[in-house]
Every structure is written in structure tokens, then in C-alpha cells.
Design a protein around this motif. Structure first.
Motif, PDB file in Angstrom:
ATOM      1  N   GLU A 156      38.958  11.957 -23.132  1.00 22.40           N
ATOM      2  CA  GLU A 156      39.790  12.030 -24.340  1.00 22.40           C
ATOM      3  C   GLU A 156      39.062  11.426 -25.536  1.00 22.40           C
ATOM      4  OE1 GLU A 156      44.196  11.614 -22.205  1.00 22.40           O
ATOM      5  OE2 GLU A 156      43.134   9.819 -22.893  1.00 22.40           O
ATOM      6  N   HIS A 192      42.206  20.807 -34.915  1.00 22.59           N
ATOM      7  CA  HIS A 192      43.408  20.482 -34.139  1.00 22.59           C
ATOM      8  C   HIS A 192      43.695  18.986 -34.153  1.00 22.59           C
ATOM      9  CE1 HIS A 192      41.574  19.129 -30.296  1.00 22.59           C
ATOM     10  NE2 HIS A 192      42.800  18.897 -29.855  1.00 22.59           N
ATOM     11  N   LYS A 196      47.063  17.016 -35.774  1.00 28.06           N
ATOM     12  CA  LYS A 196      47.810  15.956 -35.074  1.00 28.06           C
ATOM     13  C   LYS A 196      47.899  14.696 -35.928  1.00 28.06           C
ATOM     14  CE  LYS A 196      47.021  17.294 -30.253  1.00 28.06           C
ATOM     15  NZ  LYS A 196      47.140  16.735 -28.912  1.00 28.06           N
ATOM     16  N   PHE A 219      48.045  28.341 -30.988  1.00 26.13           N
ATOM     17  CA  PHE A 219      47.816  26.937 -30.677  1.00 26.13           C
ATOM     18  C   PHE A 219      48.239  26.065 -31.868  1.00 26.13           C
ATOM     19  CE2 PHE A 219      44.292  23.626 -29.795  1.00 26.13           C
ATOM     20  CZ  PHE A 219      45.147  22.863 -29.013  1.00 26.13           C
ATOM     21  N   GLU A 321      43.145  17.921 -26.926  1.00 27.85           N
ATOM     22  CA  GLU A 321      43.221  18.846 -25.796  1.00 27.85           C
ATOM     23  C   GLU A 321      41.772  19.050 -25.363  1.00 27.85           C
ATOM     24  OE1 GLU A 321      46.397  20.237 -25.194  1.00 27.85           O
ATOM     25  OE2 GLU A 321      47.103  18.980 -26.851  1.00 27.85           O
ATOM     26  N   GLN A 323      38.772  20.537 -22.621  1.00 31.11           N
ATOM     27  CA  GLN A 323      38.365  21.441 -21.547  1.00 31.11           C
ATOM     28  C   GLN A 323      37.041  20.913 -21.011  1.00 31.11           C
ATOM     29  OE1 GLN A 323      37.737  25.326 -23.158  1.00 31.11           O
ATOM     30  NE2 GLN A 323      37.614  26.284 -21.155  1.00 31.11           N
ATOM     31  N   ARG A 343      40.112  26.242 -27.207  1.00 27.93           N
ATOM     32  CA  ARG A 343      41.431  25.665 -27.264  1.00 27.93           C
ATOM     33  C   ARG A 343      41.214  24.165 -27.200  1.00 27.93           C
ATOM     34  NH1 ARG A 343      47.004  26.984 -26.377  1.00 27.93           N
ATOM     35  NH2 ARG A 343      48.018  25.111 -25.663  1.00 27.93           N
ATOM     36  N   GLY A 344      41.192  23.539 -28.353  1.00 32.15           N
ATOM     37  CA  GLY A 344      40.923  22.111 -28.407  1.00 32.15           C
ATOM     38  C   GLY A 344      39.429  21.833 -28.405  1.00 32.15           C
TER      39      GLY A 344
END
Ligand SMILES: [Zn+2]
Ligand SMILES: [Zn+2]
Length: 354
Positions: A156, A192, A196, A219, A321, A323, A343-344
Motif C-alpha cells: 500500500e 486515483h 481520494k 473506476f 488500489e 495490483q 486500475r489503481g
């Protein structure tokens, strides 16, 4: 140790596997440096700019990667001036540290002395001017490593070190107040995280996202964007600031048209690709630039950006997010990034977290 080496530059379209898995010696930390055992390393669009030669590494082969998280396993004890560097953490309590794009700066020039070490003429970038984190170990100046807050896992934390920290800097340069409108053109790892962050810091701010792929738009809506459309689509309102994270020119021209008078476009890109450069010929002074519209670029990050953002992320908490790919699949991760299968954020897993 295992490392993914970049040995020659060129377009990914001609060489889709530019990195080679190799066995190389573990680096020896220099004065003031610590040796990290790498746990994860984030994958950033800047790696594509390096591989394809838009911001070429000064020497090859080189180990890419500038969103590195690992544990300190060795150090030289003293820096060049003989000052002792932080002691090794108690080995019974392993704690993670991170390394970002800023590997070092001179500390003496007018920029370093005024809190702008990101503009230092001797700025050295991790994983470009020196070996980075696409490897089992890396050496870094102790003064340029950041403790990772316990609230975050290594995976993270990694994307926060570049995508997050530079997004944080971009948002600061965008200078919006709560309730003003913000546009994001491009919606990858950095976009992204900015969305947030804005949702937390400026809850009354409506965010419009411009993205080419429908997955990215979907997304963005999931994460709370007020509106999401294609790059050149017209949003419901004009915007007080727009942050661009795309590698292209067309989104720049489109964004300038979507700004309110006196508003600012912040371009967060180390380099732009040449493919659609001709889009700039569509720039029309009254439509795109007049009425005191501003363009500002974002360059690099300072240590303060990184540490402030890590603390903020832990406090919110703001988690990307993620991957994961094994280190050996770095080429695949880069190709997926190039083809915008996003995606992220993408992260390479080098070893298990301690
Ligand atoms: Zn980066
Ligand atoms: Zn300097």
C-alpha cells in the motif's frame, strides 16, 4: 541478487520485454547510505519514459524503480562528514522504510536552501541516475529514506512514494479551496490517489475526471467523481483547476478550454510523448489561454512532500488500489501500464513482508 536490468533503450512497441532478469552483486552502501532488502517496488509511468529514451538513464545497464519499500539490513554508520547516521532499527522489530524519486540533492544551492530541492541542478533520481528497486537489494542515502507508517502495508505504501507524493504536490500547486471545482485528466495511479485525497480534504469540491478508457471512467465514478467523461467531452461546469497526468498533448488543449477565467492547469508529467504533438496547433489564444489562464508544471518531489504525504495517508487512512506482479514479471507490468490496463497502481513483489 536477482535484479531486472535495463540494458538498452527503445520503444516498447519494438521491444516489449526491455528488462532482463539477471544475477548481480548486492550493492555496497557508500558513506551515509543504508542497504535495503526490498520488499516491493511500485511501477511508474516514468519508467516508460526512461526505457523509451524520453528521460534516458545516464548509464546502462541500470536497475529502474523509484517507489521502493524494504527493511534496512546494513549501513556504513557515518556519512562523508563523519556524522553518525540513524542506527539500525532493533532487528527484533523490523520496520519498513521507503525510497522515492528523489535519491539525493546537493543541499547547498539556492533551491535546496529554499525548500525547493526538487529543482536542484544536481538532483539525482532513484532508478535513473542510480540503481533503484527492481531488485532484491538497493543502497540509498539514509537522509533520503522515509519510515513507513505502521498503518500501511508495504504494497500500500509503495505507490504513495511517487504517484501519491507527486499527486499531493500537484494538488498543492493547483491551489483549490473547498467547494471549488477540480478536473483530473488521466486517471492512473496518481489521479486515483488525488481523487481520494480531495474527497477527504475538500469534501465540497466536485471532481470531474477525463479519461480515455471506460474502465477508468467507471473506476473514477466508484471513487466519488461527480462526473467522468472522455478526454474531449464537455463537463457540466467549468473548472477552477485541472491536473493533467497524461503522456499526451490533446488532453492539454482540451483542458485549457475547460478552465474558468484565471484558473490553472497543472501538468504532472516528466515528459510528453510526441505522437499527438500536432494537437498543439489547435491552440486558439482567446479560447484556450486568454483571461489569465495559467499553466504550471510539476517537477520531481521534495523529501517534505513525501514525508507529509505518508503521514497524511496513514492518518486518513488513504490506501491505493494495488495490483501486484512478481518481480520477474516487470516487463508485463510495464506493458500493461503502456496499454493503459490500469486500475489503481501496479506494484512488483520482490520479497515477503516481514
Ligand atoms: Zn514515478
Ligand atoms: Zn541543490
Amino acid at each position: 541478487m536477482k535484479a531486472m536490468l535495463l540494458e538498452r533503450l527503445g520503444p516498447l512497441s519494438e521491444n516489449p520485454a526491455p528488462l532482463r532478469l539477471a544475477d548481480v552483486p548486492v550493492p555496497t552502501p557508500g558513506p551515509g547510505e543504508v542497504l535495503l532488502k526490498v520488499s516491493v517496488c511500485g511501477v511508474c509511468h516514468t519508467e516508460l519514459d526512461e526505457i523509451e529514451g524520453r528521460t534516458p538513464p545516464p548509464r546502462l545497464p541500470v536497475i529502474l524503480g523509484h517507489q521502493v519499500v524494504g527493511t534496512i539490513v546494513g549501513c556504513r554508520g557515518h556519512d562523508a562528514a563523519g556524522r553518525s547516521i540513524p542506527r539500525l532499527p532493533d532487528s527484533s522489530v523490523p520496520s519498513s522504510v521507503g525510497v522515492a524519486w528523489i535519491f539525493s540533492a546537493c543541499g547547498r544551492c539556492e533551491y535546496c536552501r529554499t525548500g525547493r530541492e526538487n529543482l536542484c541542478p544536481d538532483f539525482r533520481a532513484t532508478g535513473r541516475d542510480t540503481d533503484g528497486g527492481y531488485a532484491e537489494y538497493m543502497a540509498v542515502p539514509a537522509a533520503f529514506a522515509y519510515p513507513i507508517p505502521a498503518a500501511l502495508t508495504d504494497a500500500e505504501a509503495a505507490p504513495l512514494l511517487c504517484a501519491g507524493a507527486i499527486g499531493y504536490r500537484s494538488l498543492r500547486l493547483a491551489d483549490i479551496r473547498d467547494g471549488q471545482t477540480l478536473g483530473l485528466t488521466g486517471f492512473g495511479a496518481s489521479g486515483h490517489l488525488v481523487l481520494k485525497l480531495v474527497r477527504h480534504r475538500c469534501p465540497k469540491t466536485r471532481v470531474c475526471v477525463f479519461a480515455r478508457s471506460s474502465e477508468e471512467r467507471e473506476f473514477a465514478r466508484e471513487l466519488g467523481a461527480a462526473w467522468a467523461g472522455d478526454t474531449e467531452e464537455e463537463p457540466p461546469e467549468l473548472l477552477d483547476a485541472i491536473i493533467d497526468t497524461t503522456p499526451a498533448w490533446k488532453p492539454i488543449v482540451a483542458a485549457l478550454e475547460r478552465l474558468k477565467p484565471g484558473a490553472r492547469l497543472v501538468v504532472n508529467a516528466i515528459r510528453k510523448e510526441d505522437a499527438d504533438r500536432s494537437a498543439l496547433l489547435g491552440l486558439d489564444y482567446p479560447r484556450h489561454l486568454w483571461l489569465e489562464k495559467e499553466v504550471k508544471t510539476v517537477a520531481n518531489v521534495t523529501r517534505q512532500d513525501v514525508s507529509e504525504f505518508l503521514e497524511l495517508a496513514a492518518e486518513i487512512p488513504l490506501k491505493p488500489e494495488v495490483q501486484e506482479y512478481p518481480l520477474e514479471q516487470a516487463n508485463q507490468a510495464l506493458l500493461d501500464l503502456k496499454q493503459r490496463r490500469i486500475r489503481g497502481a501496479k506494484v512488483l513483489r520482490v520479497s515477503n513482508e516481514t
